[in-house]
Design a protein around this motif. Structure first.
Motif, short mmCIF file in Angstrom:
data_model
loop_
_atom_site.label_atom_id
_atom_site.label_comp_id
_atom_site.label_asym_id
_atom_site.label_seq_id
_atom_site.Cartn_x
_atom_site.Cartn_y
_atom_site.Cartn_z
N ARG A 75 0.83 -1.20 0.00
CA ARG A 75 0.00 0.00 0.00
C ARG A 75 0.86 1.26 0.00
O ARG A 75 0.55 2.23 -0.69
CB ARG A 75 -0.93 0.00 1.22
CG ARG A 75 -1.93 -1.14 1.21
CD ARG A 75 -3.12 -0.88 2.09
NE ARG A 75 -2.74 -0.48 3.44
CZ ARG A 75 -3.62 -0.22 4.41
NH1 ARG A 75 -4.92 -0.32 4.16
NH2 ARG A 75 -3.21 0.11 5.62
N VAL A 154 -6.53 -9.13 -3.57
CA VAL A 154 -5.84 -7.90 -3.95
C VAL A 154 -6.27 -7.45 -5.35
O VAL A 154 -6.44 -6.24 -5.60
CB VAL A 154 -4.30 -8.10 -3.88
CG1 VAL A 154 -3.57 -6.87 -4.43
CG2 VAL A 154 -3.87 -8.35 -2.45
N ILE A 157 -9.63 -5.71 -5.05
CA ILE A 157 -9.49 -4.39 -4.40
C ILE A 157 -8.94 -3.35 -5.37
O ILE A 157 -9.51 -2.26 -5.53
CB ILE A 157 -8.55 -4.48 -3.18
CG1 ILE A 157 -9.16 -5.37 -2.10
CG2 ILE A 157 -8.27 -3.09 -2.60
CD1 ILE A 157 -8.17 -5.76 -1.01
N TYR A 158 -7.84 -3.68 -6.02
CA TYR A 158 -7.11 -2.66 -6.77
C TYR A 158 -7.39 -2.65 -8.28
O TYR A 158 -6.87 -1.79 -8.98
CB TYR A 158 -5.61 -2.80 -6.52
CG TYR A 158 -5.26 -2.49 -5.09
CD1 TYR A 158 -5.33 -1.18 -4.61
CD2 TYR A 158 -4.91 -3.49 -4.19
CE1 TYR A 158 -5.04 -0.88 -3.28
CE2 TYR A 158 -4.61 -3.21 -2.86
CZ TYR A 158 -4.67 -1.90 -2.42
OH TYR A 158 -4.39 -1.61 -1.11
N SER A 162 -11.10 -0.03 -7.30
CA SER A 162 -10.31 1.20 -7.29
C SER A 162 -10.61 2.07 -8.51
O SER A 162 -9.89 3.02 -8.79
CB SER A 162 -8.81 0.89 -7.24
OG SER A 162 -8.42 0.17 -8.39
N GLU A 176 -6.05 8.82 -1.79
CA GLU A 176 -4.96 8.08 -1.15
C GLU A 176 -3.78 9.00 -0.81
O GLU A 176 -3.14 8.85 0.23
CB GLU A 176 -4.48 6.96 -2.07
CG GLU A 176 -5.53 5.90 -2.33
CD GLU A 176 -5.55 4.80 -1.30
OE1 GLU A 176 -4.59 4.05 -1.20
OE2 GLU A 176 -6.56 4.71 -0.58
N TYR A 212 -13.85 -1.16 -0.79
CA TYR A 212 -12.43 -1.04 -1.14
C TYR A 212 -11.57 -0.94 0.12
O TYR A 212 -10.53 -1.61 0.23
CB TYR A 212 -12.27 0.21 -2.01
CG TYR A 212 -10.86 0.68 -2.27
CD1 TYR A 212 -10.06 0.08 -3.24
CD2 TYR A 212 -10.34 1.78 -1.58
CE1 TYR A 212 -8.78 0.55 -3.50
CE2 TYR A 212 -9.06 2.24 -1.84
CZ TYR A 212 -8.29 1.64 -2.80
OH TYR A 212 -7.02 2.09 -3.05
N LYS A 213 -12.00 -0.17 1.08
CA LYS A 213 -11.25 -0.02 2.33
C LYS A 213 -11.39 -1.26 3.21
O LYS A 213 -10.42 -1.73 3.81
CB LYS A 213 -11.74 1.22 3.10
CG LYS A 213 -11.57 2.52 2.36
CD LYS A 213 -10.12 2.88 2.12
CE LYS A 213 -9.41 3.31 3.38
NZ LYS A 213 -8.04 3.79 3.11
N GLN A 216 -9.22 -4.27 2.16
CA GLN A 216 -7.81 -4.13 2.50
C GLN A 216 -7.55 -4.66 3.91
O GLN A 216 -6.55 -5.34 4.16
CB GLN A 216 -7.38 -2.67 2.39
CG GLN A 216 -7.35 -2.15 0.97
CD GLN A 216 -6.94 -0.71 0.89
OE1 GLN A 216 -5.87 -0.32 1.35
NE2 GLN A 216 -7.78 0.11 0.29
N LYS A 217 -8.46 -4.36 4.81
CA LYS A 217 -8.34 -4.88 6.17
C LYS A 217 -8.46 -6.41 6.17
O LYS A 217 -7.77 -7.10 6.94
CB LYS A 217 -9.41 -4.28 7.07
CG LYS A 217 -9.30 -4.69 8.53
CD LYS A 217 -10.36 -3.99 9.38
CE LYS A 217 -10.22 -4.38 10.86
NZ LYS A 217 -10.33 -5.82 11.11
#
Length: 231
Positions: A75, A154, A157-158, A162, A176, A212-213, A216-217
């Motif tokens: 990140r 991942v 997410i990205y 994103s 970000e 999205y957040k 990540q967790k």
């Protein structure tokens, strides 16, 4: 230890500059990577088995003491790559570090090091990440770590949440890099002269920013639990 003897508590991080051979001045790459290494070494100083160092002029390698830190570094590297105007291939390697106290980037060795650079090669060939300025791949050759699940999370997410349009990706980038800005300020920074906050709200709803957040967790927690199981 049993069947987990082929996995250590450390994780190797490596990343490589995209298109480095096309740079007319290779020293520019070195200056940028040196700055990134310094920032990572300062932040993760307490958790480094091997400091982040430049290898072969256009890549970086470092070894961390816990799995979840590898994702946190990713990140951070995403943000640093934006700031330094770089595109990167990023690899996480699970396995062992077999060279003890050796810290020379050209001499450290072990399956985690080999797997990190194998991960970079997989990232280079992953066209599903074509809009991601730092392509990610994690790899383990023992069959112990479910690296495919990590990569899938991942990727979603990205590459899915994103932003699927240039405007949505620009929004994620601005947020970000400027977490202190309000939605009004973000809108103004992105060129919205009227109804800045409302326009940002619309963009956010289309990017599934909360998910999205949260995801990540989830990746962080997965890596943390994997390491706990292996101990």
């Amino acid at each position: 230890m049993g069947r987990f003897t082929n996995i250590s508590k450390n994780i190797t991080v490596a990343f490589d500059v995209v298109g480095s051979r096309t740079y007319p001045d290779k020293n520019i790459i070195r200056i940028k990577l040196k700055s990134i290494c310094h920032q990572l070494n300062v932040k993760y100083n307490k958790y480094l088995a091997v400091e982040f160092q430049i290898k072969d002029g256009d890549s970086v390698i470092g070894v961390l003491s816990s799995f979840q830190l590898g994702f946190l570094v990713y990140r951070d590297v995403r943000k640093l790559a934006w700031l330094h105007d770089l595109n990167l291939y990023f690899g996480l390697g699970f396995g062992t570090l077999d060279t003890g106290e050796v810290i020379d980037p050209d001499e450290i060795n072990g399956s985690s090091v080999i797997n990190a650079f194998s991960a970079i090669n997989f990232a280079k060939n992953d066209e599903l990440q074509k809009y991601n300025h730092v392509r990610f791949f994690a790899y383990d050759d023992t069959g112990i770590i479910p690296y495919q699940a990590i990569n899938s999370l991942v990727h979603v997410i990205y590459n899915e949440f994103s932003g699927k349009t240039p405007k949505q990706r620009d929004l994620i980038k601005v947020m970000e890099l400027n977490p202190e800005l309000t939605q009004e300020e973000i809108g103004e920074k992105m060129g919205y002269e009227k109804n800045a906050k409302e326009n940002i709200n619309k963009l956010l709803s289309r990017t599934n920013y909360d998910l999205y957040k949260d995801m990540q967790k989830d990746v962080f927690d997965l890596l943390k639990k994997l390491q706990r199981i292996l101990r």
